[in-house]
Design a protein around this motif. Structure first.
Motif, mmCIF file in Angstrom:
data_model
loop_
_atom_site.group_PDB
_atom_site.id
_atom_site.type_symbol
_atom_site.label_atom_id
_atom_site.label_comp_id
_atom_site.label_asym_id
_atom_site.label_seq_id
_atom_site.Cartn_x
_atom_site.Cartn_y
_atom_site.Cartn_z
ATOM 1 N N ASP A 10 0.781 -0.524 0.386
ATOM 2 C CA ASP A 10 0.133 -0.008 0.414
ATOM 3 C C ASP A 10 1.012 0.973 -0.271
ATOM 4 O O ASP A 10 2.135 1.439 0.557
ATOM 5 C CB ASP A 10 -0.354 -0.398 1.566
ATOM 6 N N LYS A 12 0.171 4.371 2.279
ATOM 7 C CA LYS A 12 -0.081 5.599 2.799
ATOM 8 C C LYS A 12 -0.295 6.447 3.009
ATOM 9 O O LYS A 12 -1.069 7.637 3.540
ATOM 10 C CB LYS A 12 -0.535 4.362 4.415
ATOM 11 N N GLY A 37 -6.314 6.824 3.491
ATOM 12 C CA GLY A 37 -6.303 5.629 3.315
ATOM 13 C C GLY A 37 -5.648 4.675 2.999
ATOM 14 O O GLY A 37 -6.140 3.150 2.960
ATOM 15 N N TYR A 76 -5.546 -9.660 7.641
ATOM 16 C CA TYR A 76 -4.532 -8.850 6.893
ATOM 17 C C TYR A 76 -3.592 -8.206 7.705
ATOM 18 O O TYR A 76 -4.108 -8.167 9.163
ATOM 19 C CB TYR A 76 -5.473 -7.442 6.772
ATOM 20 N N ASN A 97 -5.610 -6.075 10.491
ATOM 21 C CA ASN A 97 -7.076 -5.756 9.891
ATOM 22 C C ASN A 97 -7.700 -7.267 9.478
ATOM 23 O O ASN A 97 -7.764 -7.699 9.697
ATOM 24 C CB ASN A 97 -6.860 -5.320 8.808
ATOM 25 N N ARG A 142 -10.204 -7.963 7.399
ATOM 26 C CA ARG A 142 -10.699 -7.441 5.993
ATOM 27 C C ARG A 142 -10.048 -7.362 4.582
ATOM 28 O O ARG A 142 -8.497 -7.237 5.487
ATOM 29 C CB ARG A 142 -11.284 -6.297 6.325
ATOM 30 N N GLY A 148 -7.735 -5.013 2.524
ATOM 31 C CA GLY A 148 -7.647 -4.049 2.443
ATOM 32 C C GLY A 148 -8.014 -2.702 1.708
ATOM 33 O O GLY A 148 -8.084 -4.227 0.374
ATOM 34 N N ASP A 149 -8.317 -1.744 1.074
ATOM 35 C CA ASP A 149 -8.605 -1.260 0.481
ATOM 36 C C ASP A 149 -7.279 0.098 -0.042
ATOM 37 O O ASP A 149 -7.618 0.748 1.251
ATOM 38 C CB ASP A 149 -10.153 -0.328 0.855
ATOM 39 N N PRO A 150 -6.579 -0.083 -0.198
ATOM 40 C CA PRO A 150 -6.745 -0.775 -1.988
ATOM 41 C C PRO A 150 -6.168 -1.430 -2.526
ATOM 42 O O PRO A 150 -6.893 -2.279 -3.158
ATOM 43 C CB PRO A 150 -5.980 0.532 -3.494
ATOM 44 N N GLU A 151 -5.925 -2.645 -1.242
ATOM 45 C CA GLU A 151 -4.747 -3.882 -2.005
ATOM 46 C C GLU A 151 -5.818 -5.007 -2.628
ATOM 47 O O GLU A 151 -5.529 -5.718 -3.345
ATOM 48 C CB GLU A 151 -4.220 -4.702 -0.659
HETATM 49 N N1 GLY Z 1 -4.748 -0.023 2.930
HETATM 50 C C1 GLY Z 1 -5.198 -0.027 4.176
HETATM 51 C C2 GLY Z 1 -6.187 -0.668 4.943
HETATM 52 O O1 GLY Z 1 -7.811 -0.960 3.868
HETATM 53 O O2 GLY Z 1 -6.552 -0.600 5.885
#
Ligand code: GLY
Ligand code: AMP
Length: 438
Positions: free
Chosen positions: A218, A220, A232, A275, A291, A293, A295-298
């Motif tokens: 990512d 950040k 994010g 994650y 995490n 769930r 990742g966003d954007p992974e």
């Molecule tokens: N890309 C970091 C997150 O989803 O927390």
């Protein structure tokens, strides 16, 4: 099969896009979704944290599988509430989601499982945290390489990395006295500051079997060269050379496996995406955070590379038979996701700017434009969030993928749109640095 995806970001657009490709899907909804998910599925106007509303909808529509994107509904117990009405859901229970929902819970678990992580102390109030810092760093101008973290969910903002004693005291004040992160700050952690490159390793698990996904990285910080405020995530790519095959194995054996076993032993079996946010220190990989769930954007570059049916994997996870399915097939080509953001993000920004060029970008080969903060107003796609689009592309190698992604980025426009220009350059920098070392 009738499937409901919960959430409205780029991650959920990617999930809906991939799930919609499964021949077994008969009906697909996204709650609440965005203008992009509306192209793959039916949007339903129920907020991702409206647990009762989501359960009622899933019951009414006889949904067979709910796929939960973001952490908030997971920590609120959406999966447990759905289980009570016999609806299957992909994602951890409320108890298991504490791995992300409480940093104190996570640290205790890591310690119990003997998983490498930064040394830490937990505090219930600002006074005791300040006393600790003052005792450890007696002089006002002392250096203090510490990280102060609010215990609860704070949209990635409750982590303050400090170099000096003053900064640490100010961080404690913001978390524990000014309550800048709300209830998330009712407890806090002070931990040792680690050094090294960061990487994310995500695994899908049914609580027994672990399916580790290819590595991703990512970005950040808001601006090029990792400058500016935290966001994010401004872009991601997969795979990353930062995680070598050896390192990947170490991460599985020393981090993921013991974590999942300990969760099971503690009767909080973990099902869903685990994650691991990692720092690759001189002493080996250490967990910065978990995490619970994607990742966003992974998620966007990962799913762009997934060639198998995602629904098969999600269903096998929920049913506890991940050991029975064939290993997923990944496109060997790398993928890059570049986040295009609103002017002002991660600070204040305006919504409602019409976006042009989406069709032109969609026509480019090996490109998929995932929507994050968008909505449809009278047939026009307008901005509706800080991170607006996740322009994602595959390429024969990383530089080809980067070129494809940025070519598509240039096609989409709205006033004030901006992005980082250096997504994936960390890979080249890392390879150059390791070549000079050896
Ligand atoms: N890309 C970091 C997150 O989803 O927390
Ligand atoms: P987290 O939400 O815990 O992953 O923290 C957000 C960011 O803060 C991470 O991506 C790191 O860049 C940084 N960070 C967190 N913990 C540490 C640590 N112990 N040492 C150095 N940097 C950290």
């Amino acid at each position: 099969m009738r499937v409901l995806v919960v959430g409205s970001g780029g991650r959920e657009h990617a999930l809906a896009w991939k799930i919609s490709q499964s021949p077994r899907v008969t009906r697909l909804w996204v709650a609440p979704g965005n203008a992009g998910t509306a192209l793959e599925a039916e949007n339903v106007p129920i907020a991702a944290d409206d647990i009762a509303g989501l359960v009622a909808f899933a019951k009414k529509e006889s949904v067979d599988l709910v796929v939960v994107g973001p952490e908030v509904p997971l920590t609120l117990g959406l999966v447990d509430e759905l289980a009570k009405v016999k609806i299957r859901a992909f994602g951890p229970s409320k108890a298991a989601a504490q791995l992300e929902g409480s940093k104190v819970f996570c640290k205790l678990l890591l310690r119990q499982a003997d998983v490498p992580t930064a040394d830490y102390q937990a505090f219930r109030d600002a006074d005791s945290a300040m006393r600790y810092i003052k005792a450890r760093y007696p002089n006002e101008r002392d250096k203090a390489s510490v990280v102060i973290k609010a215990d609860g969910l704070a949209s990635g903002k409750g982590v303050i990395v400090c170099s000096y004693r003053d900064e640490a005291l100010e961080a404690i004040d913001r978390i524990g006295r000014k309550n800048e992160f709300g209830r998330a700050g009712s407890q806090m952690i002070i931990e040792e500051r680690l050094e090294g490159p960061e990487a994310s390793v995500l695994a899908i698990t049914d609580g027994k079997t672990i399916l580790t996904l290819p590595s991703a990285q990512d970005h950040k910080a808001a601006y090029d060269g990792d400058k500016g405020p935290n966001t994010g995530g401004m872009g991601a790519y997969s795979p990353t050379p930062v995680v070598s095959d050896d390192l990947f194995e170490t991460i599985e054996d020393k981090i993921l496996v013991p974590t999942i076993h300990t969760m099971k032993r503690n009767r909080k079996p973990f099902r869903g995406v685990l994650y691991a946010g990692l720092m690759l220190t001189q002493a080996g990989p250490k967990v910065l955070e978990y995490n619970v769930r994607f990742g966003d954007p992974e998620c966007q570059p990962l799913l762009m590379r997934l060639q198998s049916d995602l629904l098969d994997i999600l269903e096998a996870t929920v049913d506890g038979r991940l050991d029975e399915i064939d290993p997923p097939v990944w496109d060997p080509r790398p993928a890059i996701c570049v986040v295009v953001a609103s002017q002002g993000y991660p600070g204040a920004y305006e919504n409602g700017r019409p976006i042009t060029g989406l069709e032109k970008a969609a026509d480019l080969p090996d490109v998929k434009v995932f929507h994050a903060g968008t909505k449809l107003v009278d047939g026009t796609v307008v901005t509706n969030g800080g991170r607006v689009l996740g322009v994602t592309a595959l390429g024969a190698n990383l530089s080809a993928a980067k070129l494809n992604a940025y070519t598509a980025v240039q096609a989409v426009r709205w006033p004030g749109a901006w992005c980082r220009k250096d997504i994936s350059d960390k890979a080249a920098a890392y390879l150059a640095a390791s070549a000079t070392e050896s």
